[in-house]
Design a protein around this motif. Sequence first.
Motif, PDB file in Angstrom:
ATOM      1  N   ARG A  17       6.821  10.121   1.354  1.00  0.00           N
ATOM      2  CA  ARG A  17       7.162  10.522  -0.018  1.00  0.00           C
ATOM      3  C   ARG A  17       6.930  12.307  -0.053  1.00  0.00           C
ATOM      4  O   ARG A  17       6.331  12.716   0.379  1.00  0.00           O
ATOM      5  CB  ARG A  17       6.232   9.926  -1.233  1.00  0.00           C
ATOM      6  CG  ARG A  17       4.637  10.243  -0.655  1.00  0.00           C
ATOM      7  CD  ARG A  17       3.863   9.727  -1.601  1.00  0.00           C
ATOM      8  NE  ARG A  17       2.445   9.937  -1.330  1.00  0.00           N
ATOM      9  CZ  ARG A  17       1.627  10.700  -1.791  1.00  0.00           C
ATOM     10  NH1 ARG A  17       2.095  11.972  -2.508  1.00  0.00           N
ATOM     11  NH2 ARG A  17       0.492  10.839  -1.378  1.00  0.00           N
ATOM     12  N   PRO A  18       7.769  12.882  -1.008  1.00  0.00           N
ATOM     13  CA  PRO A  18       7.723  14.158  -1.315  1.00  0.00           C
ATOM     14  C   PRO A  18       6.215  14.529  -1.810  1.00  0.00           C
ATOM     15  O   PRO A  18       5.526  13.897  -2.508  1.00  0.00           O
ATOM     16  CB  PRO A  18       8.803  14.306  -2.545  1.00  0.00           C
ATOM     17  CG  PRO A  18       9.774  13.537  -2.329  1.00  0.00           C
ATOM     18  CD  PRO A  18       8.902  11.955  -2.169  1.00  0.00           C
ATOM     19  N   THR A  19       5.840  15.672  -1.267  1.00  0.00           N
ATOM     20  CA  THR A  19       4.420  16.226  -1.550  1.00  0.00           C
ATOM     21  C   THR A  19       4.368  16.557  -3.028  1.00  0.00           C
ATOM     22  O   THR A  19       5.173  17.235  -3.336  1.00  0.00           O
ATOM     23  CB  THR A  19       3.751  17.184  -0.602  1.00  0.00           C
ATOM     24  OG1 THR A  19       4.119  16.875   0.682  1.00  0.00           O
ATOM     25  CG2 THR A  19       2.535  17.881  -0.964  1.00  0.00           C
ATOM     26  N   ARG A  20       3.310  16.095  -3.607  1.00  0.00           N
ATOM     27  CA  ARG A  20       3.209  16.426  -4.969  1.00  0.00           C
ATOM     28  C   ARG A  20       2.162  17.539  -5.372  1.00  0.00           C
ATOM     29  O   ARG A  20       1.007  17.524  -4.291  1.00  0.00           O
ATOM     30  CB  ARG A  20       2.839  15.094  -5.827  1.00  0.00           C
ATOM     31  CG  ARG A  20       3.685  14.239  -6.116  1.00  0.00           C
ATOM     32  CD  ARG A  20       3.448  13.025  -7.143  1.00  0.00           C
ATOM     33  NE  ARG A  20       4.300  12.125  -7.203  1.00  0.00           N
ATOM     34  CZ  ARG A  20       4.152  11.091  -6.664  1.00  0.00           C
ATOM     35  NH1 ARG A  20       3.221  10.772  -6.001  1.00  0.00           N
ATOM     36  NH2 ARG A  20       5.018   9.947  -6.819  1.00  0.00           N
ATOM     37  N   SER A  21       2.244  18.362  -6.257  1.00  0.00           N
ATOM     38  CA  SER A  21       0.929  19.031  -6.498  1.00  0.00           C
ATOM     39  C   SER A  21      -0.209  18.440  -6.668  1.00  0.00           C
ATOM     40  O   SER A  21      -0.246  17.288  -7.324  1.00  0.00           O
ATOM     41  CB  SER A  21       1.182  20.040  -7.637  1.00  0.00           C
ATOM     42  OG  SER A  21       1.373  19.470  -8.794  1.00  0.00           O
ATOM     43  N   CYS A  27      -5.638   4.617  -1.949  1.00  0.00           N
ATOM     44  CA  CYS A  27      -5.534   3.682  -0.933  1.00  0.00           C
ATOM     45  C   CYS A  27      -6.502   3.907   0.424  1.00  0.00           C
ATOM     46  O   CYS A  27      -6.475   2.736   0.979  1.00  0.00           O
ATOM     47  CB  CYS A  27      -4.038   3.956  -0.331  1.00  0.00           C
ATOM     48  SG  CYS A  27      -2.838   3.635  -1.648  1.00  0.00           S
ATOM     49  N   ARG A  28      -7.058   4.917   0.376  1.00  0.00           N
ATOM     50  CA  ARG A  28      -7.757   5.149   1.569  1.00  0.00           C
ATOM     51  C   ARG A  28      -8.901   4.287   1.812  1.00  0.00           C
ATOM     52  O   ARG A  28      -8.867   3.532   3.087  1.00  0.00           O
ATOM     53  CB  ARG A  28      -8.336   6.440   1.540  1.00  0.00           C
ATOM     54  CG  ARG A  28      -8.834   7.102   3.034  1.00  0.00           C
ATOM     55  CD  ARG A  28      -9.788   8.325   2.873  1.00  0.00           C
ATOM     56  NE  ARG A  28     -10.916   8.458   2.249  1.00  0.00           N
ATOM     57  CZ  ARG A  28     -11.837   7.816   2.712  1.00  0.00           C
ATOM     58  NH1 ARG A  28     -12.185   7.679   3.923  1.00  0.00           N
ATOM     59  NH2 ARG A  28     -13.134   7.821   1.789  1.00  0.00           N
ATOM     60  N   PHE A  88       0.817  -1.275   0.065  1.00  0.00           N
ATOM     61  CA  PHE A  88       0.157  -0.084  -0.119  1.00  0.00           C
ATOM     62  C   PHE A  88       0.769   1.132   0.007  1.00  0.00           C
ATOM     63  O   PHE A  88       0.533   2.257  -0.467  1.00  0.00           O
ATOM     64  CB  PHE A  88      -0.897  -0.147   1.189  1.00  0.00           C
ATOM     65  CG  PHE A  88      -2.133  -0.711   1.055  1.00  0.00           C
ATOM     66  CD1 PHE A  88      -3.093  -0.448   0.138  1.00  0.00           C
ATOM     67  CD2 PHE A  88      -2.485  -1.970   1.579  1.00  0.00           C
ATOM     68  CE1 PHE A  88      -4.334  -0.989  -0.366  1.00  0.00           C
ATOM     69  CE2 PHE A  88      -3.497  -2.639   1.324  1.00  0.00           C
ATOM     70  CZ  PHE A  88      -4.624  -2.242   0.517  1.00  0.00           C
ATOM     71  N   ARG A  89       1.976   1.114   0.630  1.00  0.00           N
ATOM     72  CA  ARG A  89       3.027   2.231   0.710  1.00  0.00           C
ATOM     73  C   ARG A  89       3.562   2.631  -0.665  1.00  0.00           C
ATOM     74  O   ARG A  89       3.611   3.629  -1.364  1.00  0.00           O
ATOM     75  CB  ARG A  89       3.939   2.326   1.538  1.00  0.00           C
ATOM     76  CG  ARG A  89       4.935   3.227   1.584  1.00  0.00           C
ATOM     77  CD  ARG A  89       5.923   3.383   2.926  1.00  0.00           C
ATOM     78  NE  ARG A  89       5.255   3.813   4.026  1.00  0.00           N
ATOM     79  CZ  ARG A  89       5.084   2.980   4.987  1.00  0.00           C
ATOM     80  NH1 ARG A  89       5.781   1.703   5.427  1.00  0.00           N
ATOM     81  NH2 ARG A  89       4.350   3.560   6.368  1.00  0.00           N
ATOM     82  N   ALA A  90       3.875   1.625  -1.578  1.00  0.00           N
ATOM     83  CA  ALA A  90       4.292   1.866  -2.646  1.00  0.00           C
ATOM     84  C   ALA A  90       3.177   2.427  -3.823  1.00  0.00           C
ATOM     85  O   ALA A  90       3.289   3.153  -4.589  1.00  0.00           O
ATOM     86  CB  ALA A  90       4.716   0.419  -3.480  1.00  0.00           C
TER      87      ALA A  90
END
Length: 204
Positions: A180-184, A41-42, A29-31
């Motif tokens: 993970r880095p935050t994406r827009s 995933c929620r 799920f993390r991947a």
Amino acid sequence: MIITARGGELPLRVEEGDLRMLETTTRAFRALDYRCGGGVCRAPLAALGSWTMVLRKGSVPPRLRRRLCRDLADLHNLRAWTEFDSGHDESALRSFDVAAELATEAGDHDLLADIRYRRGRLRLQNGAVDEALAEFEQGQVAARRGRSALAQAILSRPTRRGPGPCGRTSPPRCGTWAGRPTRSRPARQRLRGRCSSTRTTSPR
């Protein structure tokens, strides 16, 4: 649960294979979260709630207790992050609370520091600067008790920053230690479109 001859219930006996399945599930799920965002995933992670409850209430050999608590904390931490990512902040806070309780029981200070950092990110996103800084400070305490120098460096950064625009503290960047880095939003939406046909497997 196991039903006795008299109709009573005995707790599930948790074995090492259950922990391996839990760890594999969390990695999967993390991947998926990394590729597609928390919205994908929620719901599946929420559906695992009854399974994790059975594991938590199960009969666990002493040698596996801390590992079980750590693994469950990791899963709840991921669930909270996906809830936050998809705009369900109250649910995220509840999941973070469960994750923090389990990480404390496991004695995993590095994981607890990660949880506090993520809670601080949520608070900061909502403009609750004082609450965010309190979370970061608690995270620093946990990080100092742990072994991750990177955790200490990341958590010390927000408290050293001065006020950002409109008097708010500038949000810390999310490094590889804490997720993970935050994406827009548009970037995440494009990725989710690519992953709309993704199937996930929940443990039996």
